[in-house]
Enzyme design. Structure first.
Site, PDB file in Angstrom:
ATOM      1  N   GLY A 177      35.264  48.337  33.566  1.00  0.00           N
ATOM      2  CA  GLY A 177      36.471  48.518  34.365  1.00  0.00           C
ATOM      3  C   GLY A 177      37.197  47.203  34.567  1.00  0.00           C
ATOM      4  N   GLY A 204      40.722  40.320  34.360  1.00  0.00           N
ATOM      5  CA  GLY A 204      40.045  40.733  33.135  1.00  0.00           C
ATOM      6  C   GLY A 204      39.789  42.220  33.151  1.00  0.00           C
ATOM      7  N   LYS A 205      39.396  42.726  31.986  1.00  0.00           N
ATOM      8  CA  LYS A 205      39.089  44.147  31.863  1.00  0.00           C
ATOM      9  C   LYS A 205      38.074  44.333  30.761  1.00  0.00           C
ATOM     10  CE  LYS A 205      41.190  48.721  31.497  1.00  0.00           C
ATOM     11  NZ  LYS A 205      42.441  49.508  31.403  1.00  0.00           N
ATOM     12  N   LYS A 241      34.134  43.284  40.000  1.00  0.00           N
ATOM     13  CA  LYS A 241      34.169  44.184  38.836  1.00  0.00           C
ATOM     14  C   LYS A 241      34.021  45.616  39.344  1.00  0.00           C
ATOM     15  CE  LYS A 241      30.881  43.932  35.639  1.00  0.00           C
ATOM     16  NZ  LYS A 241      30.148  43.450  34.450  1.00  0.00           N
ATOM     17  N   ASP A 292      23.494  41.623  24.846  1.00  0.00           N
ATOM     18  CA  ASP A 292      24.940  41.615  24.591  1.00  0.00           C
ATOM     19  C   ASP A 292      25.478  40.194  24.695  1.00  0.00           C
ATOM     20  OD1 ASP A 292      27.316  42.795  23.873  1.00  0.00           O
ATOM     21  OD2 ASP A 292      27.875  43.349  25.917  1.00  0.00           O
TER      22      ASP A 292
END
Length: 842
Positions: free
Chosen positions: A490, A485-486, A506, A603
């Site tokens: 990062g 994932g990104k 991560k 978030d």
């Protein structure tokens, strides 16, 4: 008597003025264009590196291509190689905006540059490239281009190879740009002049690729837009261009030949046909791959090659289907068009796709739209080192060592005093509250970790530290095949620690303008204090070598969004979706009401809800979280607005007052995603604009009675009508515009559990089959108005509250009051959660 000779000075003054204007007119400087590692010039522009006196470390050397008959251009047949940190230093004749281009080419030579090169590049105050490498041999050059403001008389570019690697460069360009080439006037809080712009795209819309040496005086490369454009046809004009920007009487966004060259403005992409021009929904869209949650500078170029002089064309420019600018084609008083441009800033979302759209304006009599050129540049604010340290003179070495030991002793004493004071406070039972971190970090390396509260390293949980070497080993040196994932922070890698534990790693990308130090610290400080079955667990972190790395438990099934749309994964059943929503709601409710002290996630979105191998949901990504003692007197935290577009609480956006209800709104949008299998913000330009925002469209459909029409068709036949009705009522309450009208997360959790019971057809039954208890054996749970959820209990950890067996079921006992339609029942109830929610009177 003769008249004295009189000489008029007026013509002379005019001549001097014209010469002064000519001297002030911009022309591209002849420096610096350097053929690195070479003793000969390359082409008409690049001079040999040996002709300029650069000072490099002794281990620096040059490399030349072995096969001179190769098709590689002469500029790329030599390179300067750096086994250790080194610097190019330049004198600056005139301060202001400069362009920096770095050329890299993995040519064939005695050294395999593509395999051994991995390095960082920085300029004073900024990182340009981090962990840069040429992943595989390529027959084309890789050129990285940057715009930056130089306010000093000297400038340097630093190359720093990573451990066991080298750095190299084939060519460098550095020259000053025209005045007012880029302005801060339009950007509001974002100061372009104090940032670095990194070119991502430069498109000659509707035209061919342009040769950077022949077609553009600033030597820029403009690529075709065919692979990015949706709809529209190419159009070319033979009209003679008149640059109004050269006329000092015009003030505005009029272009010059340096803003955009002639070939860019002579071609365009326009609407296909008259029938499409008459359709209000028709538009032309460019889809560009970008980094997630990153800020970009966009410059759109226009020159009206389609309209007649009788009228002025008006059309709209959109980003992510949101109106950005009304474009009016510009004409002078003689009805002659001239090139112009618009600059604006765009924040990308988590989709890694940026949409730029032009479409006709409803109020315009002429239905058309066009675009001639498009530039997209990443805005980098990440602070890098001020300079590369040169080797010290031997005569001063002992003095510096002495000063270093003295400073170290002072630091040790200060740290000892701080730890002693902290120990004394803890001994007397005083709680050390965690306050929000300073959002503005600075500096570099370990010095970056500071804040207005002092060094944050002392506050982090040192027991969670994992060495960089172990993380390297766990991820096979961050191999690209390990990337799972990104995000804005990062890349995320799959790893295996020495003890066999699978983890998700991560790693912060320091050169990006996404999340950074404050988010890194917040994540550690939040997750090191709390532990919950439905919150992702932090295994450890690493802050060595200027790295910011977080290590989490590995979530086998990925994100919730991956299972809803835009993937090939099997569709989740309605029952699975409800259980996932319930799990996420439990985690959020614990954040809000648990012993952690009132944490607002800030978030909440479907990509931050992860699933393990059993589809158990866990909330993740606490980099934006805020905490504090929220009560009736102070139920909010005043803070700058952060979050993800489409999930953002409109009340928080307006007032900048963050509350727990902001998470409730975001979670309501997630619930709609789960029901409809559609993104929060539609990225498909074919979707009508009124349907682009899922929250607004979902509530509109519910009020209109057509919500069933947008439900995910793969689950429509599975949903019990009563379960759907309760679920939709919950969504509607969550996404109310006014926060005080939204329920608490505990109430949302109860409603979701109730919806699941309705889906399962649960009912209240007797303890014994033949019991004559006054409680009816056929009493349906649908009659229950309120049943406290185990997850809503205010405890430090649901692991401590509930007994969790290996199957994941949770059993507990609570006192509860159940209100029925006809009477009341009081008593002790045993509730079993997971495969059945049977309620038994004891």
């Amino acid at each position: 008597m003769e008249e004295p000779l009189q000489i008029s000075l007026f013509p002379l003054l005019l001549l001097l003025q014209s010469l002064l204007v000519l001297s002030l007119e911009y022309s591209v400087p002849d420096k610096y264009f350097i053929n690195c590692g070479s003793k000969t010039n390359a082409g008409d522009n690049f001079v040999a590196e040996s002709s300029i006196r650069f000072r490099f470390p002794k281990d620096s050397f040059t490399d030349a291509e072995d096969n001179k008959s190769s098709t590689a251009p002469p500029l790329y047949r030599t390179a300067r190689i750096f086994p250790s940190s080194s610097t190019y230093k330049f004198g600056v004749d005139q301060r202001g905006y400069h362009l920096v281009r770095l050329h890299f080419y993995a040519f064939s030579s005695s050294r395999n540059l593509s395999a051994t090169a991995r390095f960082d590049v920085s300029v004073p105050g900024f990182w340009l490239l981090r962990n840069f490498t040429l992943e595989k041999y390529s027959n084309s050059a890789r050129v990285e281009e940057f715009y930056l403001n130089i306010d000093n008389d000297s400038f340097q570019i630093d190359f720093r190879p990573l451990e066991s690697h080298i750095a190299f460069v084939n060519a460098i360009e550095l020259f000053r740009l025209p005045d007012n080439f880029i302005s801060d006037d339009f950007t509001g809080d974002i100061h372009i002049s104090s940032s670095v712009l990194h070119t991502s795209y430069r498109l000659n819309v509707g035209g061919p690729e342009l040769n950077k040496t022949e077609d553009d005086e600033l030597r820029r490369n403009w690529e075709e837009d065919d692979q990015y454009a949706i709809n529209g046809i190419k159009y070319e004009s033979s009209i003679n261009l008149k640059y109004k920007g050269d006329d000092s009487s015009y003030v505005g966004l009029a272009a010059t030949k340096f803003i955009g060259p002639d070939p860019v403005y002579r071609t365009a992409r326009v609407m296909n046909s008259k029938s499409e021009m008459d359709t209000d929904l028709f538009n032309i869209t460019w889809k560009l791959g970008v980094k997630r949650n990153t800020t970009y500078f966009v410059r759109a170029h226009f020159y009206d090659v389609t309209s007649t002089p009788v009228g002025i064309l008006k059309f709209s420019l959109y980003t992510y289907n949101n109106m950005r600018q009304l474009i009016k084609s510009e004409f002078d008083q003689n009805a002659v068009p001239f090139p112009f441009y618009y600059d604006f800033v765009v924040d990308s979302d988590e989709w890694e796709i940026m949409n730029i759209t032009v479409g006709p304006d409803k109020s315009s009599t002429i239905k058309n739209a066009f675009l001639n050129g498009l530039e997209v540049m990443e805005i980098t604010n990440t602070r890098g080192p001020s300079s590369v340290k040169e080797p010290p003179n031997q005569s001063h070495l002992h003095l510096k060592q002495g000063l270093g030991f003295g400073a170290l002793a002072v630091i040790c004493i200060l740290v000892g005093l701080i730890l002693f004071r902290k120990f004394r406070k803890d001994e007397f039972g005083k709680t050390l509250d965690w306050s929000p971190l300073n959002a503005k970090g600075g500096g570099s390396s370990h010095g970056r970790r500071g804040s207005s509260h002092g060094s944050s390293i002392a506050n982090l949980n040192l027991g969670l530290k994992i060495s960089f070497q172990e993380i390297q080993s766990a991820t096979n040196n961050f191999h690209r095949k390990r990337i799972i994932g990104k995000g804005g922070f990062g890349n995320v890698y799959k790893g295996n620690l020495k003890n066999g534990l699978k983890v998700a790693v991560k790693r912060c990308e320091p050169g990006s303008s996404g999340q950074g130090l404050p988010e890194f610290q917040a994540e550690i400080m939040v997750l090191s204090r709390i532990r919950h079955r439905h919150l992702v667990s932090l295994i450890g972190y690493c802050d060595e070598r200027s790295e910011m790395i977080l290590v989490y438990e590995y979530m086998e099934k990925g994100t919730l969004r991956d299972h809803l749309y835009n993937s090939n994964l099997p569709s989740l059943s309605w029952k699975q979706r409800l259980e996932i929503c319930i799990g996420a709601a439990r985690g959020l409710n614990y954040l809000h009401k648990g012993a952690a002290g009132g944490i607002i996630h800030r978030d909440v979105k479907s990509t931050n809800i992860l699933l393990d191998e059993n589809h158990i949901a866990k909330v993740a990504d606490f980099g934006l979280s805020r905490t504090g003692s929220l009560d009736q007197q102070q139920p909010h935290v005043t803070t700058g607005v952060k979050g993800t577009f489409g999930y953002l609480d409109p009340e928080y956006f307006r007032s900048q007052q963050l509350t727990e209800k902001s998470d409730v709104y975001s979670f309501g949008v997630v619930l709609l995603e789960v029901l409809c299998a559609r993104p929060a913000i539609a990225v498909d330009p074919a979707i009508p604009r009124e349907q682009a925002n899922l929250a607004e469209w979902g509530i509109f459909c519910k009020n209109k009675g057509t919500l069933e029409e947008i439900i995910d068709p793969t689950i429509k036949s599975q949903i019990d009508p009563k379960s759907l009705r309760r679920f939709c009522e919950t969504v509607e309450k969550c996404v109310q515009d006014d926060g005080c009208e939204r329920p608490a997360m505990g109430d949302v959790l109860w409603d979701l559990e109730y919806s699941l019971q309705l889906q399962r057809g649960a009912r209240v039954r007797k303890v014994e089959d033949d019991s004559s208890s006054t409680a009816s054996a056929s009493l349906q749970l649908a009659n229950v108005r309120r049943l406290p959820s185990l997850s809503s209990l205010d405890e430090t950890d649901d692991m401590a509250i509930l007994k969790i067996d290996e199957s994941g079921s949770a059993v507990g006992s609570v006192f509860s009051q159940m209100k029925f339609d006809d009477d009341r029942a009081f008593g002790l109830f045993q509730i079993e959660t997971r495969d059945s929610y049977t309620v038994q009177r004891i």
